[in-house]
Design a protein around this motif. Structure first.
Motif, PDB file in Angstrom:
ATOM      1  N   GLY A  97      16.605  38.132  11.921  1.00 25.48           N
ATOM      2  CA  GLY A  97      15.920  37.735  10.694  1.00 25.48           C
ATOM      3  C   GLY A  97      15.844  38.913   9.752  1.00 25.48           C
ATOM      4  N   LEU A  98      15.094  38.738   8.666  1.00 25.60           N
ATOM      5  CA  LEU A  98      15.020  39.742   7.612  1.00 25.60           C
ATOM      6  C   LEU A  98      13.585  40.141   7.334  1.00 25.60           C
ATOM      7  CD1 LEU A  98      17.450  37.943   5.137  1.00 25.60           C
ATOM      8  CD2 LEU A  98      18.041  39.832   6.652  1.00 25.60           C
ATOM      9  N   THR A  99      13.395  41.390   6.944  1.00 26.27           N
ATOM     10  CA  THR A  99      12.105  41.808   6.426  1.00 26.27           C
ATOM     11  C   THR A  99      11.944  41.265   5.014  1.00 26.27           C
ATOM     12  OG1 THR A  99      12.952  43.876   5.505  1.00 26.27           O
ATOM     13  CG2 THR A  99      12.185  43.918   7.797  1.00 26.27           C
ATOM     14  N   ARG A 100      10.684  41.192   4.553  1.00 26.41           N
ATOM     15  CA  ARG A 100      10.456  40.630   3.220  1.00 26.41           C
ATOM     16  C   ARG A 100       9.075  41.051   2.705  1.00 26.41           C
ATOM     17  NH1 ARG A 100      11.045  34.186   1.566  1.00 26.41           N
ATOM     18  NH2 ARG A 100      11.183  34.516  -0.677  1.00 26.41           N
ATOM     19  N   ASP A 101       9.003  41.216   1.374  1.00 23.99           N
ATOM     20  CA  ASP A 101       7.722  41.393   0.668  1.00 23.99           C
ATOM     21  C   ASP A 101       6.965  42.645   1.083  1.00 23.99           C
ATOM     22  OD1 ASP A 101       7.995  39.013  -0.862  1.00 23.99           O
ATOM     23  OD2 ASP A 101       7.420  37.856   0.896  1.00 23.99           O
ATOM     24  N   GLY A 102       7.717  43.724   1.285  1.00 28.20           N
ATOM     25  CA  GLY A 102       7.074  44.998   1.550  1.00 28.20           C
ATOM     26  C   GLY A 102       7.512  45.637   2.845  1.00 28.20           C
ATOM     27  N   LEU A 103       8.502  46.542   2.768  1.00 26.66           N
ATOM     28  CA  LEU A 103       8.966  47.334   3.903  1.00 26.66           C
ATOM     29  C   LEU A 103       8.852  48.801   3.496  1.00 26.66           C
ATOM     30  CD1 LEU A 103      10.338  47.419   6.723  1.00 26.66           C
ATOM     31  CD2 LEU A 103      12.539  47.417   5.517  1.00 26.66           C
TER      32      LEU A 103
END
Length: 448
Positions: free
Chosen positions: A383-389
């Motif tokens: 999956g993917l990171t999102r909205d703040g890494l």
């Protein structure tokens, strides 16, 4: 829908009376949903929907037929039961069929909030205004959703079983993006009660993340120590709900909990002492029904209707039990269990800031999305990171970074666990933020 308990019982009894000579199970779900949606810093839609769905299943000699209808008139119910009988006659024999449950003793679960059930657009407008005001003040673009639900659920069968339950839920979610489109923040909560939704505080959190994540820098993929916020932890633990805790899969060699040479790992220590995971339908902050519903494990072998109860899946690192429907319980001479819902993970005593301060180099992950299974035998997900890494260096957040794709197993994430916060509501679970080492990221994702 304004259905009383007497109304519900009458509807179910009408369906049972129309079954002919077959064994019969019926279920009713009546829902009132009110929502407000906003995007580009203005309200875009607001609505109210009401619906009721009656499901009738008839069984005889290993064959079954199921029909659903939202027409609750007596003649419509009789017609639906007739269609179910006709379908049953056309179906092949199910070698894993189980008989209907006898009368069960269902727990009383307090999941109803009158304020949430009666909430309409005017009751939510304050929260939406808070989100829009925060976005305007901080020069951000806000989008989100604020919804309140009231649900009546009931089931009955031709053996005299009957269950009835009313519940509510309120959910607020908002995304705050920078005007240049390079930063995005997010915050969300679900609660059985309307009063627990603090839209103003959630909007501030999303705004802070949106501003802090702007103009991210590239970092190479690889293995990183991660601080996973509760939303990210909940997203990974969903794998346990979608088959990961299935005893049948483990017994048949298709699960991360399969034992080499055959069987399962129940009773074995797999995780650190700090890992305890339970289903707790009595925990007031998570959704629950008094009985197990139909679910995600594929067999249809008699999980629906089993009374809910507190159930320990993992205790101090030891795998204590796995989900078992009534068919597989009979085949393995074991006890059936409810589905692994109402998940609660015991946390630790650290704060989020302490997790960050203890990390020499790592990543802070707000949440994951677009998660897919890669290998059920290892529970590996992608999956993917999102909205703040965010990059952590020497105990401090030093920069936002471009989103990354991960390939990792929640089992490995828990095995590599180093510290946790207290649990908090996230993803309709109760889970902590987690610090875990050697979490694998495989590629960059340019999407914000």
């Amino acid at each position: 829908m304004g259905l009383s308990k007497d109304d519900v019982r009458r509807i179910l009894e009408e369906a049972l009376a129309a079954r002919g000579t077959s064994e019969c199970e019926v279920a009713l779900e009546a829902t009132t949903t009110s929502h407000t949606r906003f995007a580009r810093n203005e309200i875009t839609t607001s609505g109210l929907t009401e619906d009721a769905v009656l499901t009738i299943t008839v069984r005889k000699a290993g064959r079954s037929g199921t029909v659903t209808t939202n027409d609750l008139a007596p003649e419509a119910i009789r017609a639906a039961a007739g269609r179910a009988e006709a379908m049953r006659a056309l179906m092949p024999v199910d070698p894993e069929a189980v008989e209907a449950l006898p009368k069960q003793d269902y727990p009383v679960l307090e999941k109803f909030d009158a304020a949430c059930a009666g909430a309409r657009a005017a009751d939510r407008v304050g929260g939406v205004k808070a989100a829009l005001a925060t976005a305007k003040k901080r020069d951000l673009v806000a989008a989100g959703f604020y919804q309140s639900d009231a649900v009546t659920r009931a089931l009955a069968n031709s053996k005299g079983n009957f269950g009835y339950h009313v519940a509510t839920g309120a959910e607020f979610s908002t995304t705050m993006r920078t005007g240049d489109g390079t930063g995005s923040g997010w915050a969300s909560i679900w609660s059985p009660t309307l009063a627990a939704v603090d839209a103003k505080a959630l909007s501030r959190t999303a705004a802070d993340k949106g501003i802090a994540s702007a103009r991210p820098r590239d970092i190479p993929p690889g293995d990183y120590t991660v601080i996973l916020e509760p939303a990210a932890v909940a997203a990974l633990l969903q794998a346990f709900q979608f088959g990961g805790l299935s005893r049948r899969a483990a017994d048949e060699g298709q699960s991360v909990f399969s034992k080499q040479g055959g069987g399962n790992q129940i009773g074995e220590k797999i995780f650190p002492d700090s890992v305890t995971l339970v289903s707790d339908p009595f925990e007031p902050r998570v959704p629950a029904t008094p009985w197990s519903g139909s679910g995600f494990f594929g067999t249809g072998g008699g999980a629906t209707g089993i009374p809910s109860r507190k159930l320990v899946w993992i205790e101090k690192g030891v795998l204590k039990t796995l989900f078992t429907d009534r068919y597989w319980a009979g085949a393995t001479k074991s006890d059936p269990t409810p589905f692994p819902s109402s998940l609660v993970m015991t946390g630790g005593s650290a704060t989020r800031d302490e997790l960050i301060a203890s990390t020499d180099r790592g990543l802070l992950v707000t949440r994951f999305w677009y998660i897919r299974s890669v290998n059920p035998q290892t529970a590996q997900l992608t999956g993917l990171t999102r909205d703040g890494l965010f990059l952590i260096e020497k105990g401090k957040i030093t920069a936002p970074v471009v989103n990354l794709r991960f390939n990792e197993s929640p089992v490995v994430m828990l095995q590599n666990l180093e510290a946790m916060t207290a649990p908090a509501p996230a993803g309709r679970m109760l889970v902590p933020a987690i610090k875990s080492r050697a979490f694998t990221f495989t590629s960059k994702s340019d999407a914000v």
